[in-house]
Write an enzyme that holds these catalytic residues in place. Structure first.
Site, PDB file in Angstrom:
ATOM      1  N   HIS A 164       8.238  -1.469 -15.455  1.00 43.83           N
ATOM      2  CA  HIS A 164       7.229  -0.501 -14.904  1.00 43.83           C
ATOM      3  C   HIS A 164       6.566   0.836 -16.380  1.00 43.83           C
ATOM      4  O   HIS A 164       6.136   1.454 -16.702  1.00 43.83           O
ATOM      5  CB  HIS A 164       8.564   0.870 -14.441  1.00 43.83           C
ATOM      6  CG  HIS A 164       9.414   0.657 -13.275  1.00 43.83           C
ATOM      7  ND1 HIS A 164       9.206  -0.110 -12.929  1.00 43.83           N
ATOM      8  CD2 HIS A 164      10.827   0.746 -13.338  1.00 43.83           C
ATOM      9  CE1 HIS A 164       9.988  -0.403 -11.660  1.00 43.83           C
ATOM     10  NE2 HIS A 164      11.129  -0.021 -12.484  1.00 43.83           N
TER      11      HIS A 164
ATOM     12  N   HIS B  61       8.571   5.005  -6.754  1.00 48.38           N
ATOM     13  CA  HIS B  61       9.305   4.892  -7.466  1.00 48.38           C
ATOM     14  C   HIS B  61      10.475   5.791  -6.354  1.00 48.38           C
ATOM     15  O   HIS B  61      10.998   6.487  -7.423  1.00 48.38           O
ATOM     16  CB  HIS B  61       9.335   4.365  -8.790  1.00 48.38           C
ATOM     17  CG  HIS B  61      10.990   4.239  -8.897  1.00 48.38           C
ATOM     18  ND1 HIS B  61      12.278   4.099  -8.619  1.00 48.38           N
ATOM     19  CD2 HIS B  61      11.019   2.923  -9.767  1.00 48.38           C
ATOM     20  CE1 HIS B  61      12.881   3.714  -9.507  1.00 48.38           C
ATOM     21  NE2 HIS B  61      12.396   2.771 -10.079  1.00 48.38           N
TER      22      HIS B  61
ATOM     23  N   GLU C 265       9.922   0.295  -3.643  1.00 43.26           N
ATOM     24  CA  GLU C 265       9.025  -0.599  -4.012  1.00 43.26           C
ATOM     25  C   GLU C 265       8.074  -1.707  -3.408  1.00 43.26           C
ATOM     26  O   GLU C 265       8.283  -2.753  -3.878  1.00 43.26           O
ATOM     27  CB  GLU C 265       9.656  -0.133  -5.580  1.00 43.26           C
ATOM     28  CG  GLU C 265      10.097   0.622  -6.273  1.00 43.26           C
ATOM     29  CD  GLU C 265      11.350  -0.325  -7.362  1.00 43.26           C
ATOM     30  OE1 GLU C 265      10.747  -0.533  -7.963  1.00 43.26           O
ATOM     31  OE2 GLU C 265      12.358  -0.262  -6.972  1.00 43.26           O
TER      32      GLU C 265
HETATM   33  C1  GLA Z   1      13.375  -0.553 -10.443  1.00 39.18           C
HETATM   34  C2  GLA Z   1      14.311  -1.827 -10.884  1.00 39.18           C
HETATM   35  C3  GLA Z   1      15.875  -1.878 -11.538  1.00 39.18           C
HETATM   36  C4  GLA Z   1      15.640  -0.065 -12.349  1.00 39.18           C
HETATM   37  C5  GLA Z   1      14.976   0.845 -11.705  1.00 39.18           C
HETATM   38  C6  GLA Z   1      14.808   2.657 -12.564  1.00 39.18           C
HETATM   39  O1  GLA Z   1      14.364  -1.054  -8.796  1.00 39.18           O
HETATM   40  O2  GLA Z   1      14.481  -2.993 -10.803  1.00 39.18           O
HETATM   41  O3  GLA Z   1      16.751  -2.651 -12.453  1.00 39.18           O
HETATM   42  O4  GLA Z   1      14.875  -0.032 -13.761  1.00 39.18           O
HETATM   43  O5  GLA Z   1      14.111   0.177 -11.393  1.00 39.18           O
HETATM   44  O6  GLA Z   1      16.230   2.682 -12.891  1.00 39.18           O
END
Ligand code: GLA
Length: 408
Positions: free
Chosen positions: A157, A231, A372
């Site tokens: 991210h 997110h 996402e």
């Molecule tokens: C995304 C990732 C997860 C986790 C979340 C945040 O969905 O794929 O593994 O890192 O973000 O906690």
């Protein structure tokens, strides 16, 4: 079979141009023309219907004293979304249930401090690269770039200070389809290891048809990977109300990208057939979440990228149906469409109850799910995946629609 690496990221420019024309839309009313006759006395009116528009208020201050704002977007039916210029975070989203009662369906906090202290990307825009890049490195045009590793040896991210932790410039804008907020930032050449100065604008539009439309537009001055996504953690029964096990999910995908340890894709596009990842017919999220299928063990639940079935003959810049999820007790429904080729469906496996949300309720494991929409994780290292490289002169454009409704 490798799928096209040339999925363009182009949207009709007209839609985004409207956003770019941005003018302040703060509860404005049309002024009377100068030669208009004197207005007749206005009769008393019944309690006003919610007024569509955008208003701004304080969301607290950062440690260095910088003031942070929160913008409230309201549509013609009183559906309301609040978003802050810190991380472009959606902090609340109130939509009706089958009785018409509004409920807040996203996890979050009441003030910016709490987001700074401890937030697993609640409601934020993540980037420059949403999800993981394996080994926190990639090679582009013969040069290897080392990124910040913030998830074991991988980058997640955007790195240590991704777009979720930056202060954006916010401008309410008028759009024909609803109340909108445009958020922009500049990510410098070398930020978190990424090449090129990236200028990004994200526009949230809350339409009068109860949809949240998210438009992304980015420009770079050097070739760079870009994969930006939203997110939000959804619980259609209400934030902080139990787990999402009873939500019924349908994902329009025949394939997914299996992962290895560390949740880095193996590079295959595998069939969902016969696995707990097969959501082609509506299925309760909790029905197979504890399965011992190796992918479920690696993910600690669902934390995978599905490959959206692209309708035959449909251009890559059009909105494809991604998924539909319903919550039986409230009747609330969410349908997602996107120009992105994939979607990370994550079931809040890392939530553990230690974070207490805006209405003082603990956010328990599987207390929410994320949708996402994205290009696939680790694409810069995966030659078979659609390319995420954005080049100077060829803008990054992407749109996702979250449409709220009710099943009665
Ligand atoms: C995304 C990732 C997860 C986790 C979340 C945040 O969905 O794929 O593994 O890192 O973000 O906690």
């Amino acid at each position: 079979m490798p799928i096209s690496t040339a999925l363009p990221r182009l949207l009709p420019l007209a839609a985004l141009a409207v956003a770019a024309l941005g003018v302040i839309a703060c509860q404005s009313s049309t002024p009377a023309p100068a030669d208009a006759p004197p207005a007749a006395p206005t009769p008393p009116v019944a309690p006003a219907a919610p007024k569509a528009g955008v208003t701004k208020s304080s969301f607290g201050t950062l440690a260095d004293g910088t003031a942070v704002d929160v913008y409230t977007l309201t549509n013609a039916h009183g559906v309301e979304m609040r978003a802050t210029n810190y991380g472009a975070i959606i902090v609340s989203l109130k939509v009706p249930d089958k009785t018409g009662a509004l409920g807040d369906v996203v996890l979050g906090y009441n003030k910016v401090d709490d987001y700074v202290k401890d937030s697993p990307y609640f409601g934020a825009i993540v980037g420059r690269y949403g999800n993981r890049i394996g080994g926190a490195r990639f090679t582009l045009d013969g040069k290897t770039y080392q990124l910040t590793a913030n998830d074991g040896v991988n980058t997640l991210h955007g790195g240590l200070k991704g777009f979720d932790k930056l202060l954006w410039t916010a401008t309410p804008v008028t759009r024909p389809d609803g109340a909108a907020l445009q958020l922009s930032l500049t990510s410098k050449d070398g930020d978190e290891g990424y090449p090129g100065t990236l200028q990004l604008t994200v526009t949230y539009t809350l339409t009068d048809a109860n949809a949240l439309v998210i438009d992304y537009l980015a420009k770079t001055d050097k070739a760079t990977p870009v994969n930006v996504t939203s997110h939000s953690y959804f619980n259609l029964a209400g934030e902080g109300v139990g787990t999402i096990d009873g939500h019924v999910m349908q994902i329009h995908a025949d394939k997914y990208t299996p992962v290895a340890k560390g949740l880095i894709p193996t590079g295959e596009l595998a069939s969902v057939e016969g696995t707990p990842l097969d959501f082609r017919t509506p299925t309760a999220i909790g029905a197979r979440i504890a399965s011992t299928h190796p992918q479920m063990v690696l993910g600690g639940g669902y934390d995978h990228n599905w490959v959206t079935n692209w309708p035959a003959g449909m251009a890559a810049d059009k909105l494809a149906p991604v998924l539909r999820v319903t919550e039986p007790t409230t009747g609330r429904t969410l349908e997602v469409e996107s120009t992105e080729p994939g979607v990370q469906f994550y079931t809040g496996n890392f939530l553990d109850g230690h974070l207490v949300g805006k209405s003082n309720r603990p956010y328990v494991k599987r207390g929410a799910f994320c949708v996402e929409t994205q290009h696939f994780p680790d694409s810069p290292n995966q030659p078979n995946f659609p390319s995420t490289i954005v080049k100077p002169g060829a803008d990054y454009q992407s749109r996702t629609v979250f449409r709220f409704g009710v099943d009665k």
